[in-house]
Write an enzyme that holds these catalytic residues in place. Sequence first.
Site, PDB file in Angstrom:
ATOM      1  N   ILE A  78       0.858  -1.202   0.000  1.00 41.31           N
ATOM      2  CA  ILE A  78       0.000   0.000   0.000  1.00 41.31           C
ATOM      3  C   ILE A  78       0.886   1.241   0.000  1.00 41.31           C
ATOM      4  O   ILE A  78       0.632   2.216  -0.684  1.00 41.31           O
ATOM      5  CB  ILE A  78      -0.929   0.058   1.240  1.00 41.31           C
ATOM      6  CG1 ILE A  78      -1.746  -1.226   1.379  1.00 41.31           C
ATOM      7  CG2 ILE A  78      -1.844   1.268   1.147  1.00 41.31           C
ATOM      8  CD1 ILE A  78      -2.599  -1.291   2.638  1.00 41.31           C
ATOM      9  N   ASP A  89       1.602  10.415  17.048  1.00 41.24           N
ATOM     10  CA  ASP A  89       1.728  10.669  15.612  1.00 41.24           C
ATOM     11  C   ASP A  89       0.355  10.994  15.019  1.00 41.24           C
ATOM     12  O   ASP A  89      -0.026  10.470  13.974  1.00 41.24           O
ATOM     13  CB  ASP A  89       2.348   9.439  14.928  1.00 41.24           C
ATOM     14  CG  ASP A  89       3.004   9.769  13.599  1.00 41.24           C
ATOM     15  OD1 ASP A  89       3.197  10.974  13.305  1.00 41.24           O
ATOM     16  OD2 ASP A  89       3.317   8.826  12.848  1.00 41.24           O
TER      17      ASP A  89
END
Length: 346
Positions: free
Chosen positions: A62, A176
């Site tokens: 991906i 994050d």
Amino acid sequence: VDSHDTHDPFTDSERTLPEQVEPVDEVSDPEPNILLATRKNSQKLLSEWDIPFEQLEILDLIGTGRFGAVHKGKWHGDVAIKMMDIDTDDEKQLQAFKREVSYFRKTRHDFVVLFMGACMRPPHLAIVTSLCKGQTLYTHIHLRKDRFNINRTIQIATQITQGMSYLHHKGIVHKDLKSKNIFIENGKVVLTDFALFSIGRLSKQKTRKDSLVIPDGWLCYLAPELITSLKINTDGTQDMELPFSEKSDVYSFGTIWYELLAGEWPFHKQPVETVIWQVGKGLKQPLNHLQASRDVKEILMMCWSYSPDSRPIFQHIKKTILRLPKKKGLHRSPSHPLHLSRSAES
Ligand code: ADP
Ligand code: MG
């Protein structure tokens, strides 16, 4: 409401778990039998989430992120497999990885990606989660240039605050939080990639000797206390042991709120050094070009407070967002163009 005591006995008891993954020193243990039993139990719990690498069917790549490649895969259905490119020779690093896994297995929330298990036997370390359908918020905002109307903006932001306050309740700091780590799946928010960041410090960083590796669109999520802690070690490795906290997650959320409103990142197109200097000094992205109400901008200012203690907790942010006036008659058009705000350039 400036400072919040997030001390929570439930969370604390969870924090002790990871150490239980380590071998037991029976000699120095005052109550070896009890502790041994607890630790064995905890290891058993962790092993329940261990997926043998051979069981995974690895399909298309991906993309590649900080930790390594992310693949589509099959494991009792569609999954995303995040390969963790960390130094497995080091027992400490392996323990750190397992420690994060011991947190993931406790997450169950509508707006948080489904953790399915992990490959915990070197050399193949990987995290297996449900495969997110749909696009990331990053793709919507920055690539497709989608604009959400105020009602949809409020809905997306509320779901992010709910997912985040859940993670914080579980003692997990995201570290994050960025639009690339938020999927919009069937109209619903899915938060991904939480708590992995500090493992990055252990990964084999491919850094040049004297340069910080700053991924595109990362800096603007970093709170001042993180920006001022960025440094490179003498051996050329980048130190990822930054002082992340629940409050630094709140700062990152502020940036996402800005992206939703402005359709771009704060400090857009400014050089890295300029951004570092400004944020370190407590200067913020000016908001005068943003055609939004005072209340909407106030949320930005609260989240972007220089002092971590002055930033609100997610529950408080959620309440504030839900009090914002909604536009009537927009309910059925989720991708209606947003006239609420326009950035300086657009
Ligand atoms: P980043 O978040 O910085 O884009 P990642 O390593 O997390 O880097 O992701 C690499 C690619 O894999 C990205 O395109 C990301 O959208 C995709 N991805 C990550 N996790 C998932 C998931 N659970 N489902 C589908 N795609 C994913
Ligand atoms: Mg990601």
